[in-house]
Design a protein around this motif. Structure first.
Motif, PDB file in Angstrom:
ATOM      1  N   LEU A 438       0.835  -1.252  -0.100  1.00 52.95           N
ATOM      2  CA  LEU A 438      -0.196   0.100  -0.019  1.00 52.95           C
ATOM      3  C   LEU A 438       0.771   1.139   0.199  1.00 52.95           C
ATOM      4  O   LEU A 438       0.253   2.517   0.172  1.00 52.95           O
ATOM      5  CB  LEU A 438      -0.677  -0.110   1.319  1.00 52.95           C
ATOM      6  CG  LEU A 438      -1.887  -1.229   1.278  1.00 52.95           C
ATOM      7  CD1 LEU A 438      -2.860  -1.101   2.591  1.00 52.95           C
ATOM      8  CD2 LEU A 438      -3.163  -0.931   0.146  1.00 52.95           C
ATOM      9  N   ASP A 439       2.168   1.007   0.222  1.00 58.42           N
ATOM     10  CA  ASP A 439       2.902   2.207   0.362  1.00 58.42           C
ATOM     11  C   ASP A 439       3.664   2.739  -1.005  1.00 58.42           C
ATOM     12  O   ASP A 439       4.208   3.674  -1.294  1.00 58.42           O
ATOM     13  CB  ASP A 439       3.950   2.243   1.424  1.00 58.42           C
ATOM     14  CG  ASP A 439       3.199   2.122   2.622  1.00 58.42           C
ATOM     15  OD1 ASP A 439       2.376   2.819   2.882  1.00 58.42           O
ATOM     16  OD2 ASP A 439       3.209   1.160   3.614  1.00 58.42           O
ATOM     17  N   HIS A 440       4.235   1.514  -1.587  1.00 54.67           N
ATOM     18  CA  HIS A 440       5.148   1.736  -2.797  1.00 54.67           C
ATOM     19  C   HIS A 440       4.695   1.268  -4.097  1.00 54.67           C
ATOM     20  O   HIS A 440       4.028  -0.174  -4.212  1.00 54.67           O
ATOM     21  CB  HIS A 440       6.653   1.028  -2.498  1.00 54.67           C
ATOM     22  CG  HIS A 440       7.203   1.172  -1.234  1.00 54.67           C
ATOM     23  ND1 HIS A 440       6.947   0.619  -0.094  1.00 54.67           N
ATOM     24  CD2 HIS A 440       7.822   2.416  -0.890  1.00 54.67           C
ATOM     25  CE1 HIS A 440       7.564   1.265   1.015  1.00 54.67           C
ATOM     26  NE2 HIS A 440       8.372   2.400   0.271  1.00 54.67           N
ATOM     27  N   LEU A 441       4.841   1.913  -5.280  1.00 51.31           N
ATOM     28  CA  LEU A 441       4.282   1.449  -6.578  1.00 51.31           C
ATOM     29  C   LEU A 441       4.953   0.282  -6.895  1.00 51.31           C
ATOM     30  O   LEU A 441       4.099  -0.530  -7.368  1.00 51.31           O
ATOM     31  CB  LEU A 441       4.270   2.837  -7.530  1.00 51.31           C
ATOM     32  CG  LEU A 441       4.109   2.411  -8.951  1.00 51.31           C
ATOM     33  CD1 LEU A 441       2.345   1.974  -8.783  1.00 51.31           C
ATOM     34  CD2 LEU A 441       4.136   3.607  -9.818  1.00 51.31           C
ATOM     35  N   VAL A 442       6.094   0.080  -6.746  1.00 48.17           N
ATOM     36  CA  VAL A 442       6.966  -1.004  -7.316  1.00 48.17           C
ATOM     37  C   VAL A 442       7.840  -1.466  -6.335  1.00 48.17           C
ATOM     38  O   VAL A 442       8.637  -0.799  -5.636  1.00 48.17           O
ATOM     39  CB  VAL A 442       7.682  -0.566  -8.529  1.00 48.17           C
ATOM     40  CG1 VAL A 442       8.635  -1.926  -9.055  1.00 48.17           C
ATOM     41  CG2 VAL A 442       6.992   0.192  -9.737  1.00 48.17           C
ATOM     42  N   THR A 443       7.665  -2.891  -6.265  1.00 48.78           N
ATOM     43  CA  THR A 443       8.575  -3.507  -5.040  1.00 48.78           C
ATOM     44  C   THR A 443       9.162  -4.875  -5.998  1.00 48.78           C
ATOM     45  O   THR A 443       8.573  -5.458  -6.860  1.00 48.78           O
ATOM     46  CB  THR A 443       7.775  -4.038  -3.775  1.00 48.78           C
ATOM     47  OG1 THR A 443       6.623  -4.516  -4.203  1.00 48.78           O
ATOM     48  CG2 THR A 443       7.156  -2.653  -2.960  1.00 48.78           C
TER      49      THR A 443
END
Length: 553
Positions: A438-443
């Protein structure tokens, strides 16, 4: 004239493996079949996964008409996006082209271990041996029931034993299991060909199973490739492609030139995605998704990391399954996929990954979801328009596109089950699949996950066909999986039902044959019965198979 037809289904087989082996001379049977017939990259279903794909093969219909979208069907009324139970043959039995063929003619057919055919049912003039997922992969499940004793044991390994062999990289045990199952396929197929059955369809899942577990050993580009792994492990994928080719060669020896032979796969195979595109992080940053609180989101992230570690450890996962009540396990799943951290009463849209590379985006629609916030009609359509525009423009920080296509569901599906699909269908860029952060677009996909499931699917399978009226040396322009069985039914001289998505591949057939044998249509007879839910114990065993391929949690 009607042509006896042999169809061999190779789950997940890809020309990316086959063509180099043909060039090397180690898959001579398939190479020769393509040289004297037609070949094509065969378009799979959306998503390109075996549950909807093999049902599309059997029915000649796309998911919008047959209603199967995944092993667990889609359900927009649940914030998980999926139903709680597995799809089974009761969703479509009685409506397959095998059923139609038996009702409309005296053609006898064998369907051997095609996926999604459990529980087995009575096919007119036919024999049906159920394929995966099965509650017990060691035994034959068939109709007529007498066939079960005639065929005997289906496999030497249970779901648990096969999973343990893959995790232990026990190549000798895996090879022995594959050899047993491939020999059984050959004996059974040969028996029914020699008995005069005019349509014989046989299936092996060996390519797909090996891709999921061992693609990294085959592909030096994989981030978890092990160049110093034992040679038997690094060669396991091409070795079994070559073994399947040898089986094809022996089966072709049973067929004369008037027998039409079709080899296909339901989708292709390749590397698993290495990055997640977390569309919910984008929706959150756009003000369309709200979290229940930072503490809840932090808890969800921690649970996701913990479960990602334990779910790829056999002992850890076994402990969780044995000791945690099912209700608590469901709660952990909602935290892992972040649905437990979302404030639904303040959320307008959210994303649920379906299967690589497809993610569904659901509008939180009043009257459908329990806490829907978007009114049907103009507000719903305006939000979809905005999402199509903004999701299509998503890029990584270096400018690389993250999304290759966004479609409204009615642009992908047609038919009575279209409304079961997500409101938007998103195809992520190669190497990227939907995630839950929910925090980073790409992981990054954790390396622990890739070491267990390092192969996945591509949207194009294979089609090779020769003999009978098939043309010679022709490459077809991307036919669809739904076209294959209608073509076979036409070769058998039987009119096709008038409600198909698939078509006869007339461009694959000799013009003189096409001119003399126009495609005939007839009203469909019969219909599917009532859907059934399988016993919990059966579903539990079937889920073991599906978890081993990364299909369900």
């Amino acid at each position: 004239m009607r042509y006896r037809t042999l169809i061999l289904g190779l789950d997940g087989a890809t020309f990316d493996v086959i063509d180099p082996l043909v060039a090397r001379g180690t898959m001579p049977a398939l190479g020769a079949l393509a040289a004297r017939g037609v070949r094509a990259r065969l378009r799979s279903t959306c998503p390109p996964v075996s549950a909807p794909a093999w049902v599309t093969f059997l029915t000649g219909k796309q998911p919008g008409k047959h209603g199967v979208f995944n092993f667990q069907n889609l359900d927009g009324r649940r914030y998980s996006g999926f139903s709680e139970t597995l799809v089974n043959s009761s969703y479509f039995r009685g409506t397959t082209l095998l059923d139609h063929l038996g009702r409309a003619s005296d053609v006898r057919s064998l369907a051997y271990r095609i996926p999604m055919t459990y529980p087995a049912w009575e096919v007119p003039n036919g024999v049906l041996v159920s394929g995966p997922p099965l509650p017990d992969r060691r035994r034959i499940h068939a109709r007529p029931a007498s066939v079960e004793a005639e065929i005997g044991t289906a496999s030497p390994l249970s779901h648990d034993e096969l999973s343990a062999a893959k995790r232990a990289r026990d190549v000798a045990r895996l090879d022995a299991c594959n050899r047993f199952e491939l020999d059984l396929l050959e004996r059974t197929t040969r028996r029914y060909l020699e008995a005069g059955y005019e349509l014989v369809v046989s299936f092996t899942g060996i390519p797909d199973t090996l891709h999921h577990a061992f693609w990294a050993f085959h592909d030096p580009r994989s981030p978890v490739h092990e160049p110093d792994a034992p040679a038997a492990l690094r060669s396991i994928i091409p070795r079994w492609y070559e073994a399947i080719d040898a089986t094809i060669a022996r089966l072709l020896a049973c067929c004369d030139d008037e027998t039409a032979v079709i080899v296909l796969s339901d989708h292709g195979g390749g590397p698993a995605p290495v990055r997640h595109v977390n569309l919910n992080a984008f929706l959150r940053s756009s003000g369309l998704l709200a979290i229940a609180g930072a503490r809840r989101a932090h808890l969800a992230s921690g649970v996701r990391r913990l479960v990602d570690r334990t779910r790829h450890d056999l002992r850890g996962r076994a402990w969780l399954k044995r000791h945690l009540p099912e209700r608590l396990q469901r709660r952990l799943r909602t935290l892992r996929n972040a649905t437990g951290a979302i404030a639904w009463e303040r959320t307008r849209a959210y994303a649920i990954p379906i299967f690589y590379p497809i993610t569904g985006v659901w509008v939180n629609l009043a009257g459908r979801q329990p806490k829907g916030t978007v009114a049907p009609g103009a507000e719903y359509e305006a939000l979809r328009d905005t999402l199509v525009r903004e999701l299509s423009a998503l890029h990584a920080s270096d400018g690389t596109p993250l999304v290759t296509g966004v479609w409204r569901r009615e642009e992908v599906y047609a038919g009575p089950h279209c409304a079961a699909a997500p409101d938007l269908i998103v195809e992520t860029a190669p190497g990227h699949h939907g995630g839950f952060d929910l925090d980073h677009l790409v992981t990054d996909v954790p390396l622990t996950a890739l070491r267990t499931i390092n192969g996945s699917h591509t949207a194009e399978g294979i089609l090779v066909a020769a003999g009978g009226p098939f043309r010679r040396g022709v490459v077809l322009e991307r036919p669809e999986l739904a076209d294959v069985l209608p073509t076979a039914v036409h070769l058998l001289g039987v009119p096709l039902p008038d409600d198909l998505d698939g078509r006869v591949l007339v461009e694959a057939l000799e013009p003189a044959y096409v001119a003399a044998h126009p495609v005939r249509r007839a009203a469909r007879e019969g219909a599917t019965g009532e859907r059934v839910t399988l016993p919990a114990d059966d579903e539990g065993e079937m889920r073991k198979f599906l978890r081993g391929l990364g299909y369900v949690e």
